[in-house]
Design a protein around this motif. Structure first.
Motif, PDB file in Angstrom:
ATOM      1  N   UNK A   1      -1.846   9.550 -23.813  1.00 10.42           N
ATOM      2  CA  UNK A   1      -2.507   9.091 -22.694  1.00 10.42           C
ATOM      3  C   UNK A   1      -1.807   9.377 -21.240  1.00 10.42           C
ATOM      4  N   UNK A   2      -2.503   9.541 -20.187  1.00  9.54           N
ATOM      5  CA  UNK A   2      -1.890   9.863 -18.795  1.00  9.54           C
ATOM      6  C   UNK A   2      -2.389   8.892 -17.833  1.00  9.54           C
ATOM      7  N   UNK A   3      -1.545   8.171 -17.026  1.00  9.83           N
ATOM      8  CA  UNK A   3      -1.772   7.112 -16.315  1.00  9.83           C
ATOM      9  C   UNK A   3      -1.244   7.511 -14.926  1.00  9.83           C
ATOM     10  N   UNK A   4      -2.169   7.510 -13.822  1.00 10.79           N
ATOM     11  CA  UNK A   4      -1.795   7.647 -12.471  1.00 10.79           C
ATOM     12  C   UNK A   4      -1.324   6.642 -12.098  1.00 10.79           C
ATOM     13  N   UNK A   5      -0.232   5.890 -11.503  1.00  5.99           N
ATOM     14  CA  UNK A   5      -0.061   4.830 -11.140  1.00  5.99           C
ATOM     15  C   UNK A   5       0.184   4.674  -9.491  1.00  5.99           C
ATOM     16  N   UNK A   6       0.041   5.932  -8.923  1.00  6.46           N
ATOM     17  CA  UNK A   6      -0.233   6.171  -7.369  1.00  6.46           C
ATOM     18  C   UNK A   6      -0.277   7.523  -7.008  1.00  6.46           C
ATOM     19  N   UNK A   7      -1.154   7.596  -5.932  1.00  4.24           N
ATOM     20  CA  UNK A   7      -1.218   8.866  -5.366  1.00  4.24           C
ATOM     21  C   UNK A   7      -1.266   8.662  -3.650  1.00  4.24           C
ATOM     22  N   UNK A   8      -0.742   9.793  -2.914  1.00  4.34           N
ATOM     23  CA  UNK A   8      -0.508   9.459  -1.567  1.00  4.34           C
ATOM     24  C   UNK A   8      -0.645  10.837  -0.945  1.00  4.34           C
ATOM     25  N   UNK A   9      -0.961  10.704   0.570  1.00  5.90           N
ATOM     26  CA  UNK A   9      -0.833  12.031   1.372  1.00  5.90           C
ATOM     27  C   UNK A   9      -0.034  11.609   2.732  1.00  5.90           C
ATOM     28  N   UNK A  10      -0.087  12.592   3.519  1.00  4.78           N
ATOM     29  CA  UNK A  10       0.852  12.453   4.643  1.00  4.78           C
ATOM     30  C   UNK A  10      -0.079  12.844   5.820  1.00  4.78           C
ATOM     31  N   UNK A  11       0.593  12.200   6.955  1.00  3.64           N
ATOM     32  CA  UNK A  11       0.397  12.648   8.524  1.00  3.64           C
ATOM     33  C   UNK A  11      -1.453  12.555   8.521  1.00  3.64           C
ATOM     34  N   UNK A  12      -1.843  13.634   9.364  1.00  6.41           N
ATOM     35  CA  UNK A  12      -3.216  13.535   9.520  1.00  6.41           C
ATOM     36  C   UNK A  12      -4.360  13.589   8.371  1.00  6.41           C
ATOM     37  N   UNK A  13      -3.774  13.970   7.204  1.00  8.66           N
ATOM     38  CA  UNK A  13      -4.718  13.979   5.984  1.00  8.66           C
ATOM     39  C   UNK A  13      -5.192  12.599   5.543  1.00  8.66           C
ATOM     40  N   UNK A  14      -4.320  11.583   6.073  1.00  7.80           N
ATOM     41  CA  UNK A  14      -4.783  10.170   6.033  1.00  7.80           C
ATOM     42  C   UNK A  14      -6.255   9.802   6.605  1.00  7.80           C
ATOM     43  N   UNK A  15      -6.019  10.265   8.048  1.00  3.55           N
ATOM     44  CA  UNK A  15      -7.104   9.895   8.484  1.00  3.55           C
ATOM     45  C   UNK A  15      -8.359  10.684   8.093  1.00  3.55           C
ATOM     46  N   UNK A  16      -7.993  12.047   7.714  1.00  3.76           N
ATOM     47  CA  UNK A  16      -9.421  12.821   7.224  1.00  3.76           C
ATOM     48  C   UNK A  16      -9.798  12.176   5.970  1.00  3.76           C
TER      49      UNK A  16
END
Length: 327
Positions: free
Chosen positions: A191-206
């Motif tokens: 089993x694989x479990x993603x517990x968090x994903x995030x990005x940075x800078x202008x990509x959050x607005x996009x």
């Protein structure tokens, strides 16, 4: 003389591997292997054999593969070998790192994976022996790096929109691909479990526009290009008309048709109003769509329009240009 007892004493539920500290094993020693354990004999980069659960007296009659490990020392026969214990229980590993998606968007991720040692012989031959990882801490560090290397290769060919909006599908795909890689080193990845994903800078607005309005990544980037061009033109001498106004070439639409040439006249010239562009760019295929059309004539996808005639995807709830709620 009392035989020497070799045993992995009281391993915890989180311990995966343990190496007996002495490589000189007296003839007649007793190896005790508990349930959910295997004891493997490894020397000079070669695996000689494996013992399952039970109490094993070490001589060549009881354990034939030991014949390749016999040495003489002061008239006595001994075996020279590493004895590596491997637990067959289920374990949890951790992963996490930073990579880029197919759009070169920065992506930070972390999570857990669950696994068992499925083939102890292959596991020792591919990991424990060659990498000299004889403790659980060393092994966990190795598996974390191995997992990160494989998952980063996959995420780099995945869109950031899919990572956020189709996480279940991405997780299933990652698990399927990584299972093959882990099987190659004797491990069953369960089993694989993603517990968090995030990005940075202008990509959050996009991402806000992608997730809220349902628009494609390419369309958002096109709109940003228009804004950047407008910003640069605003810095040029003579670009301003009045205060803060800039003439921006309609990058998202074809230029208007040329006006007919008129002969000079003594009568005062009147400004001829320019009709608004009659086309917009399809957010799906990038081709021209007549203003107000319900479907793209090229790809056939349904589109929407806001009251200001900005084109939007069928799934969009808000216009990505002006933010107007679509009905």
């Amino acid at each position: 003389m009392k035989p020497k007892i070799i045993e992995w004493v009281n391993p915890s539920d989180t311990e995966i591997v343990w190496k007996y500290p002495d490589e000189i094993i007296p003839w007649g020693s007793v190896v005790i292997v508990k349930e959910f354990e295997n004891a493997l004999f490894y020397r000079d980069g070669k695996l000689y054999g494996l013992l399952g659960a039970g109490r094993h007296v070490l001589d060549t009659q009881n354990v034939p593969f030991l014949s390749g490990l016999v040495e003489g020392l002061y008239g006595e026969s001994i075996f020279r070998s590493m004895i590596i214990y491997v637990s067959l229980r289920r374990f949890q590993g951790k992963f996490g790192g930073r990579t880029q998606t197919i759009e070169l968007a920065p992506l930070l991720f972390h999570g857990s994976f669950y696994f068992r040692i499925e083939d102890p012989s292959l596991f020792v031959n591919k990991v424990v022996g060659p990498q000299s990882v004889f403790t659980t801490d060393e092994l966990n560090e190795y598996l974390r790096g191995y997992f990160n290397e494989k998952i980063m290769a996959y995420l780099s060919s995945t869109s950031i929109q899919d990572v956020y909006m189709k996480q279940t599908e991405v997780t299933e795909r990652v698990t399927m691909l990584l299972r093959r890689d882990f099987r190659d080193i004797g491990i069953s990845l369960e089993k694989v479990v993603f517990e968090g994903v995030d990005t940075e800078g202008p990509w959050r607005d996009r991402l806000f526009w992608m997730m809220r309005g349902g628009v494609q990544t390419g369309y958002v980037l096109q709109m940003e290009t228009v804004k950047e061009v407008a910003k640069e033109l605003g810095k040029s001498p003579g670009a301003a008309i009045g205060t803060g106004m800039v003439i921006v070439p309609p990058l998202m639409q074809p230029p208007p048709p040329p006006q007919p040439i008129t002969t000079p006249s003594t009568a005062p010239q009147q400004a001829v109003p320019i009709a608004p562009p009659s086309f917009a760019i399809c957010p799906y295929c990038g081709k021209q769509v007549p203003t107000g059309a319900n479907f793209c004539p090229y790809c056939g996808r349904r589109v929407k329009w806001c009251s200001k005639q900005h084109i939007c995807t069928e799934e969009a709830r808000f216009c990505p240009v002006c933010g107007e709620e679509l009905k």
